[in-house]
Design a protein around this motif. Structure first.
Motif, mmCIF file in Angstrom:
data_model
loop_
_atom_site.group_PDB
_atom_site.id
_atom_site.type_symbol
_atom_site.label_atom_id
_atom_site.label_comp_id
_atom_site.label_asym_id
_atom_site.label_seq_id
_atom_site.Cartn_x
_atom_site.Cartn_y
_atom_site.Cartn_z
ATOM 1 N N VAL A 155 58.810 38.584 72.262
ATOM 2 C CA VAL A 155 58.529 39.134 70.938
ATOM 3 C C VAL A 155 58.101 38.050 69.958
ATOM 4 O O VAL A 155 57.553 38.355 68.899
ATOM 5 C CB VAL A 155 59.732 39.920 70.375
ATOM 6 C CG1 VAL A 155 59.993 41.154 71.220
ATOM 7 C CG2 VAL A 155 60.974 39.065 70.261
ATOM 8 N N ALA A 156 58.323 36.788 70.308
ATOM 9 C CA ALA A 156 57.893 35.674 69.454
ATOM 10 C C ALA A 156 57.882 34.392 70.267
ATOM 11 O O ALA A 156 58.605 34.256 71.253
ATOM 12 C CB ALA A 156 58.825 35.528 68.261
ATOM 13 N N ARG A 157 57.034 33.453 69.812
ATOM 14 C CA ARG A 157 56.927 32.129 70.449
ATOM 15 C C ARG A 157 56.882 31.068 69.366
ATOM 16 O O ARG A 157 56.427 31.328 68.251
ATOM 17 C CB ARG A 157 55.647 32.025 71.260
ATOM 18 C CG ARG A 157 55.625 32.811 72.516
ATOM 19 C CD ARG A 157 54.363 32.472 73.331
ATOM 20 N NE ARG A 157 54.428 33.073 74.632
ATOM 21 C CZ ARG A 157 53.950 34.286 74.918
ATOM 22 N NH1 ARG A 157 53.358 34.998 73.991
ATOM 23 N NH2 ARG A 157 54.060 34.760 76.129
ATOM 24 N N SER A 158 57.300 29.868 69.724
ATOM 25 C CA SER A 158 57.189 28.756 68.787
ATOM 26 C C SER A 158 55.724 28.547 68.442
ATOM 27 O O SER A 158 54.836 28.780 69.262
ATOM 28 C CB SER A 158 57.792 27.482 69.382
ATOM 29 O OG SER A 158 57.219 27.194 70.638
ATOM 30 N N GLY A 159 55.461 28.165 67.208
ATOM 31 C CA GLY A 159 54.102 27.917 66.754
ATOM 32 C C GLY A 159 53.382 29.149 66.243
ATOM 33 O O GLY A 159 52.269 29.051 65.738
ATOM 34 N N GLU A 160 53.986 30.336 66.391
ATOM 35 C CA GLU A 160 53.378 31.571 65.911
ATOM 36 C C GLU A 160 54.158 32.080 64.704
ATOM 37 O O GLU A 160 55.376 31.903 64.633
ATOM 38 C CB GLU A 160 53.393 32.644 67.007
ATOM 39 C CG GLU A 160 52.533 32.303 68.193
ATOM 40 C CD GLU A 160 52.564 33.380 69.265
ATOM 41 O OE1 GLU A 160 53.293 34.380 69.115
ATOM 42 O OE2 GLU A 160 51.862 33.204 70.265
#
Length: 69
Positions: A29-34
């Motif tokens: 549902v989410a990633r680092s850098g986004e």
């Protein structure tokens, strides 16, 4: 420092520099850098039944709504 407390079933893989947040169905549902937008609120203390209590530092933030910014 604030520790986010994710909804039941959510997991965070990785570390503070590179991570992914997965929901209960193991979907990213989410990633680092986004961009990430979360709603929620503060909590006074950890409950005994919560997982990963040992990693909590500083104030607690109960994550409610999760979305991409």
């Amino acid at each position: 420092m604030t520790t986010p407390v994710w909804p039941q079933g959510y997991t965070v893989k990785g570390d503070s520099k590179s991570f992914e947040i997965l929901d209960a169905g193991k979907n990213v549902v989410a990633r680092s850098g986004e961009p990430l937008a979360i709603g929620g609120g503060g909590a006074d203390s950890f409950r005994d039944t919560w997982t990963e209590r040992d990693g909590a530092k500083g104030a607690l933030w109960m994550v409610g709504q999760i979305g991409t910014g």
